[in-house]
Motif scaffolding. Sequence first.
Motif, PDB file in Angstrom:
ATOM      1  N   TRP A 398       3.680   5.381   4.652  1.00 34.76           N
ATOM      2  CA  TRP A 398       2.320   4.849   4.688  1.00 34.76           C
ATOM      3  C   TRP A 398       2.126   3.606   3.838  1.00 34.76           C
ATOM      4  O   TRP A 398       1.188   2.854   4.039  1.00 34.76           O
ATOM      5  CB  TRP A 398       1.329   5.905   4.207  1.00 34.76           C
ATOM      6  N   GLY A 399       2.970   3.438   2.811  1.00 38.29           N
ATOM      7  CA  GLY A 399       2.775   2.355   1.863  1.00 38.29           C
ATOM      8  C   GLY A 399       2.318   2.883   0.520  1.00 38.29           C
ATOM      9  O   GLY A 399       1.915   4.053   0.387  1.00 38.29           O
ATOM     10  N   PRO A 400       2.342   2.045  -0.530  1.00 39.04           N
ATOM     11  CA  PRO A 400       2.057   2.524  -1.888  1.00 39.04           C
ATOM     12  C   PRO A 400       0.612   2.975  -2.106  1.00 39.04           C
ATOM     13  O   PRO A 400       0.368   3.974  -2.782  1.00 39.04           O
ATOM     14  CB  PRO A 400       2.405   1.323  -2.771  1.00 39.04           C
ATOM     15  N   ASN A 401      -0.371   2.247  -1.563  1.00 38.80           N
ATOM     16  CA  ASN A 401      -1.766   2.611  -1.829  1.00 38.80           C
ATOM     17  C   ASN A 401      -2.169   3.951  -1.228  1.00 38.80           C
ATOM     18  O   ASN A 401      -2.782   4.780  -1.919  1.00 38.80           O
ATOM     19  CB  ASN A 401      -2.693   1.499  -1.354  1.00 38.80           C
ATOM     20  N   PRO A 402      -1.874   4.225   0.044  1.00 35.47           N
ATOM     21  CA  PRO A 402      -2.177   5.566   0.559  1.00 35.47           C
ATOM     22  C   PRO A 402      -1.455   6.675  -0.220  1.00 35.47           C
ATOM     23  O   PRO A 402      -2.010   7.760  -0.416  1.00 35.47           O
ATOM     24  CB  PRO A 402      -1.696   5.496   2.016  1.00 35.47           C
ATOM     25  N   ALA A 403      -0.216   6.407  -0.656  1.00 35.49           N
ATOM     26  CA  ALA A 403       0.507   7.410  -1.444  1.00 35.49           C
ATOM     27  C   ALA A 403      -0.206   7.672  -2.767  1.00 35.49           C
ATOM     28  O   ALA A 403      -0.305   8.822  -3.219  1.00 35.49           O
ATOM     29  CB  ALA A 403       1.935   6.940  -1.694  1.00 35.49           C
TER      30      ALA A 403
END
Length: 434
Positions: A398-403
């Motif tokens: 998902w990418g760093p921000n959603p994680a």
Amino acid sequence: MYLATTGRRDASVPPLTTGAGRRVPGTVLALGAVSLVTDISSEMVTAVLPLYLVLGLGLSPLQFGFLDGLFNGATSFVRLLGAHAADRGHRHKRVAGIGYALSACSRLGLLLAGGATAGIAAALATDRVGKGIRTAPRDALITLSSPPEALGRSFGVHRAMDTTGALLGPLAAFALLGATAGAYDAVFVVSFCVGLLGVLLLVLYVPGHRPEPTARPAPRTGPTFGTGRTLRTGRTFAALRDPIFRRILAAAALLGAATVGDAFVYLLLQRRLALPVGWFPLLPLGGAAAYLLLAVPAGRIADRIGRRLPFLYGHFALLGVYAALLVPLGDAPAPLLLLPVLILLGTFYATTDGVLMALTGPVLPADGTAGGLALLQTGQALAKMLAGVGFGALWTVWGPNPALWAALSLLCAALVGGWLLLPRTPSAPERRPA
């Protein structure tokens, strides 16, 4: 053996005073010196390892998270074996020494591995096995050498000395990388030599501990350690019979499952701020400095007001780390993100690491201290393994921000669960049997 909740000191090393008549046992100070030197060695490697694996060897965040989490979790079982061996025959110093020696030798493994993934994995496994073996016996020595009403201060002093090494290690790695034009081999060689010095200090200055054969309080009937139930010596899993210990274990594991590893925090900072690669080893310094300054005050406060609330409030600092990493920077200068994240991260460790051990120690019997602490540390490590693998997978997909949003939400839920699970019963001094 009944619960030893009276003051327990190591008679072989006299306690020293630290301001206003505060007494810290000499064993705690000696172990602190060993941890200081050992942490210089380990943090030299830890500071450059994410950079070396992700940017140097090209591992994806998922691969790094899996590798880091797997070794943290799998080698936790070795912690139980080490604790059992330490409790059985009171060989805490000997077992801890084996763990320190293995970690030191793992630096040579990294040197010999070159860029081979299998060799690096084996060296990392050796390091984690060594850490798993030594942690519970070391913390048991601290617990058995300190009066229960001052455990927070003892663990605070030890963790402050330990963190001094964590502060100096990245500085040494940064200096070596600068002096050798980025030669990781030089870091591994120096780290090995410093690690051997830590083993030598343990052998020379840390006394072995045998519980004093003094009269125990008369046993009382009841199902828990706190009510005087007898236990067989060296039974690692006996602590699970105590409902208070089970609640502490469940709360620690729940909160651990929402704890993103430091390496991910530093990688996120480097990505958000576009920091030069050469500055990456210095990122842990801010957190280590905050930890160093706050560890002893946090331990003293925990002794005074109880250890449950400081442990829970410390996780709000971790919540602040996640939130700060999600705040849009825009054209704001980098220190507006860097300093709060590192200070909050150091605050989190200062109010949770040693405080949790001090919260749990008085619940355990003298002959099962290492085993109980190992169970607690294993539960945390397995939970953090899942957190590391899960966060790495979410980042990759998902990418760093959603994680990060997922980690923040999970930590909020874990805090509610921890608040309900952690016993409100005052620790050590108030729970003494009559």
